[in-house]
Design a protein around this motif. Structure first.
Motif, PDB file in Angstrom:
ATOM      1  N   PHE A 289       6.486 -12.755  -3.997  1.00 14.41           N
ATOM      2  CA  PHE A 289       5.286 -12.722  -3.177  1.00 14.41           C
ATOM      3  C   PHE A 289       5.573 -13.292  -1.789  1.00 14.41           C
ATOM      4  N   GLU A 290       4.900 -12.712  -0.796  1.00 16.36           N
ATOM      5  CA  GLU A 290       5.109 -12.980   0.629  1.00 16.36           C
ATOM      6  C   GLU A 290       6.462 -12.463   1.111  1.00 16.36           C
ATOM      7  N   LYS A 291       7.105 -11.647   0.272  1.00 17.78           N
ATOM      8  CA  LYS A 291       8.355 -10.998   0.667  1.00 17.78           C
ATOM      9  C   LYS A 291       8.240  -9.476   0.572  1.00 17.78           C
ATOM     10  N   GLY A 292       7.026  -9.005   0.239  1.00 13.25           N
ATOM     11  CA  GLY A 292       6.801  -7.568   0.134  1.00 13.25           C
ATOM     12  C   GLY A 292       6.565  -7.111  -1.283  1.00 13.25           C
ATOM     13  N   ASN A 293       5.620  -7.754  -1.988  1.00 13.05           N
ATOM     14  CA  ASN A 293       5.293  -7.389  -3.359  1.00 13.05           C
ATOM     15  C   ASN A 293       4.033  -6.527  -3.367  1.00 13.05           C
ATOM     16  N   PRO A 294       4.139  -5.264  -3.803  1.00 13.83           N
ATOM     17  CA  PRO A 294       2.963  -4.382  -3.810  1.00 13.83           C
ATOM     18  C   PRO A 294       1.810  -4.913  -4.644  1.00 13.83           C
ATOM     19  N   GLU A 295       2.104  -5.755  -5.642  1.00 14.83           N
ATOM     20  CA  GLU A 295       1.036  -6.286  -6.487  1.00 14.83           C
ATOM     21  C   GLU A 295       0.034  -7.100  -5.661  1.00 14.83           C
ATOM     22  N   GLY A 296       0.521  -7.792  -4.637  1.00 10.93           N
ATOM     23  CA  GLY A 296      -0.376  -8.558  -3.783  1.00 10.93           C
ATOM     24  C   GLY A 296      -1.328  -7.671  -3.016  1.00 10.93           C
ATOM     25  N   ILE A 297      -0.825  -6.517  -2.553  1.00  8.53           N
ATOM     26  CA  ILE A 297      -1.684  -5.555  -1.856  1.00  8.53           C
ATOM     27  C   ILE A 297      -2.707  -4.969  -2.812  1.00  8.53           C
ATOM     28  N   MET A 298      -2.258  -4.580  -3.999  1.00 13.46           N
ATOM     29  CA  MET A 298      -3.161  -3.984  -4.985  1.00 13.46           C
ATOM     30  C   MET A 298      -4.316  -4.933  -5.301  1.00 13.46           C
ATOM     31  N   ALA A 299      -3.987  -6.176  -5.591  1.00 11.86           N
ATOM     32  CA  ALA A 299      -5.010  -7.131  -6.016  1.00 11.86           C
ATOM     33  C   ALA A 299      -6.002  -7.425  -4.896  1.00 11.86           C
ATOM     34  N   SER A 300      -5.495  -7.735  -3.719  1.00 15.36           N
ATOM     35  CA  SER A 300      -6.386  -8.133  -2.625  1.00 15.36           C
ATOM     36  C   SER A 300      -7.248  -6.974  -2.142  1.00 15.36           C
ATOM     37  N   GLU A 301      -6.683  -5.782  -2.050  1.00 16.22           N
ATOM     38  CA  GLU A 301      -7.455  -4.653  -1.550  1.00 16.22           C
ATOM     39  C   GLU A 301      -8.463  -4.147  -2.574  1.00 16.22           C
ATOM     40  N   ALA A 302      -8.121  -4.220  -3.860  1.00 21.38           N
ATOM     41  CA  ALA A 302      -9.086  -3.828  -4.895  1.00 21.38           C
ATOM     42  C   ALA A 302     -10.276  -4.776  -4.881  1.00 21.38           C
ATOM     43  N   ALA A 303     -10.000  -6.078  -4.788  1.00 18.40           N
ATOM     44  CA  ALA A 303     -11.088  -7.061  -4.749  1.00 18.40           C
ATOM     45  C   ALA A 303     -11.914  -6.914  -3.481  1.00 18.40           C
ATOM     46  N   ASN A 304     -11.224  -6.626  -2.392  1.00 11.98           N
ATOM     47  CA  ASN A 304     -11.865  -6.474  -1.087  1.00 11.98           C
ATOM     48  C   ASN A 304     -12.998  -5.450  -1.142  1.00 11.98           C
ATOM     49  N   ASN A 305     -12.675  -4.251  -1.556  1.00 16.22           N
ATOM     50  CA  ASN A 305     -13.680  -3.186  -1.553  1.00 16.22           C
ATOM     51  C   ASN A 305     -14.644  -3.269  -2.717  1.00 16.22           C
ATOM     52  N   ALA A 306     -14.261  -3.977  -3.789  1.00 20.66           N
ATOM     53  CA  ALA A 306     -15.190  -4.144  -4.915  1.00 20.66           C
ATOM     54  C   ALA A 306     -16.391  -4.987  -4.516  1.00 20.66           C
TER      55      ALA A 306
END
Length: 493
Positions: A289-306
């Motif tokens: 994480f903080e090195k380019g992990n797609p899981e961080g994008i998935m989690a934050s963006e899913a929560a964002n729009n939810a």
């Protein structure tokens, strides 16, 4: 108006055009540093007066949905989040961009936003009345435990040096204390400056730490020293498959976003960082994480729009706006003569149900525009950095000014930007600063309110705060989170 007429009205060309126009404006405004969906809605609010109420509110809903996603575009490509909620996207997306995987990161963002938005809207459609009743159960004690849980997330976001992370969190809490206390009305750290009495807003701090600091670091760099555009061959279907492999992460993040979005005054920031921290906790490779992990994008963006769908629940069912954005939407409906609250579904079912089901169209429009536009968004990397820096700086300073029409906020953004450069140089993480700044006032306000209520009831503060099953459950959740974070630190440290 019966159900068939409402359904046919949603499928009309007029509604499609309005929805797509709203989402497009939202994406554009959200991608500009310092601006967000609330500003976009404010700008286009007069247009809704010439539309039917149900179409006008859908236009605003489209801006809201698109604005939530738009901030991730510049976050991923330039490390410049359009809004604070896009900060985790910058933390994971920009490292991917530096690896030549910008399109991949953008696809993760748009498809995760799509799934999160869909989860939030479906829950809005199915569970509006019971969820609104649940939101009313959250008093000061419950809100205190929720806010404190968000602060615990910092432990999951820390890098190798926990002391730097603690310093960052304390620095954010300190900034949040500046100004006149909303509870006691006493001045704190104002240095007798009238401008500081109003406190330090989140937006100038975010712009300074993420946007101005990044641009300051890029000043003087040559084109070959910055991130270059690469025509990657990543396919949409490949990204979708990877997201489906982590479907429980996306679903969990969507549920977190939905639950936090229900709570008035808490905002999307807490939901995004809690989902991001949970993704790191459950990841098989938390060190990435903080090195380019797609899981961080998935989690934050899913929560964002939810949070978009769930934040509308108290508004439609109770007439209680939970955020500045929903307050503006409420104002638009009131101008149209629509009374919000439980009777809305009986008195104006055309407005209520057109909006509920029409929000599904905003999710589809966002996915279509985002997926098609990624090819063109990534062309930003072709532009020489010497042209990007002044443009971004102008938009960032305009965004800081537009918040309160104050040059003081511009000065704050610049000073924080200089500090951000120093923090980046010495590896002080920036996310804990934002979390501390956002949650500090919430924790203080709800604790003081709990103390006042306990005193009025002549109860010990602990007895009052644990007087409901909900608050006891939240305390148990808080303790479990602390245990989990400690174990995560042991695993990664």
């Amino acid at each position: 108006m019966d159900a068939l007429e409402i359904f046919l009205g949603i499928l009309s060309l007029d509604v499609f055009f309005i929805v797509f126009a709203g989402v497009l404006v939202g994406i554009f405004v959200g991608a500009i540093p310092g601006l967000n969906g609330a500003i976009g809605i404010s700008l286009l609010l007069p247009l809704t007066f010439a539309l039917e109420p149900q179409n006008g509110i859908l236009l605003l809903g489209g801006i809201y949905m698109g604005g939530m996603y738009g901030g991730s575009i510049t976050a991923i490509l330039l490390n410049v989040p359009g809004d604070v909620v896009a900060a985790p996207a910058a933390m994971e997306g920009y490292p991917l961009t530096k690896q030549g995987r910008s399109k991949e990161a953008l696809y993760y963002s748009i498809f995760s936003s799509m799934f999160g938005g869909f989860i939030g809207v479906v829950i809005l459609i199915l569970f509006t009345p019971p969820l609104a009743a649940l939101a009313l159960e959250f008093g000061p004690a419950e809100m205190f435990f929720i806010s404190l849980s968000g602060l615990v997330v910092i432990g999951a976001l820390t890098g190798s040096n926990i002391y730097k992370s603690l310093f960052a969190a304390l620095f954010g809490l300190f900034i949040g204390m500046i100004g006149v206390s909303s509870v006691t009305a006493t001045e704190r750290f104002t240095l007798n400056m009238p401008q500081l009495r109003e406190g330090i807003e989140v937006v100038p701090v975010v712009l300074g730490l993420f946007c101005l600091a990044e641009m300051f670091l890029n000043i003087g760099k040559k084109a070959n020293e910055t991130v270059q555009y690469e025509d990657q061959s990543i396919k949409r279907i490949t990204v979708l498959r990877n997201i489906f492999k982590r479907k429980f992460l996306v679903l969990k993040s969507g549920v977190i976003g939905t639950c936090i979005g229900l709570l008035p005054g808490v905002g999307t920031t807490l939901a995004v960082f809690m989902s991001y921290g949970e993704a790191k906790r459950t990841s098989k490779k938390p060190e990435m994480f903080e090195k380019g992990n797609p899981e961080g994008i998935m989690a934050s963006e899913a929560a964002n729009n939810a949070t978009v769908g769930s934040s509308m629940v108290p508004l439609l069912a109770l007439g209680v706006p939970g955020s500045p954005t929903t307050a503006i939407i409420a104002g638009a409906l009131i101008i149209h003569g629509i009374i919000l609250g439980p009777d809305l579904f009986n008195t104006r079912p055309d407005v209520a149900y057109t909006f509920l089901f029409g929000m599904l169209l905003t999710v589809a429009a966002m996915a279509i525009i985002g997926a098609i536009g990624i090819k063109y968004f990534s062309y930003i990397l072709k532009v020489n950095i010497m042209y990007i820096v002044p443009v971004v700086l102008v938009f960032a300073l305009f965004g800081a000014y537009s918040l309160r029409n104050s040059m003081f906020d511009v000065l704050v953004a610049i000073l924080i930007g200089v500090l951000g450069v120093v923090f980046k140089k010495i590896d002080v993480p920036l996310a804990p600063i934002i979390i501390g700044l956002v949650l500090g006032p919430l924790i203080e306000t709800n604790l003081v309110r709990s103390m006042d209520i306990a005193e009025a009831r002549q109860q010990p503060i602990l007895q009052f705060m644990l007087s409901s099953p909900l608050s006891i459950g939240l305390l148990i959740m808080l303790v479990l989170m602390i245990i989990v974070v400690v174990r995560l630190r042991q695993r990664t440290g």
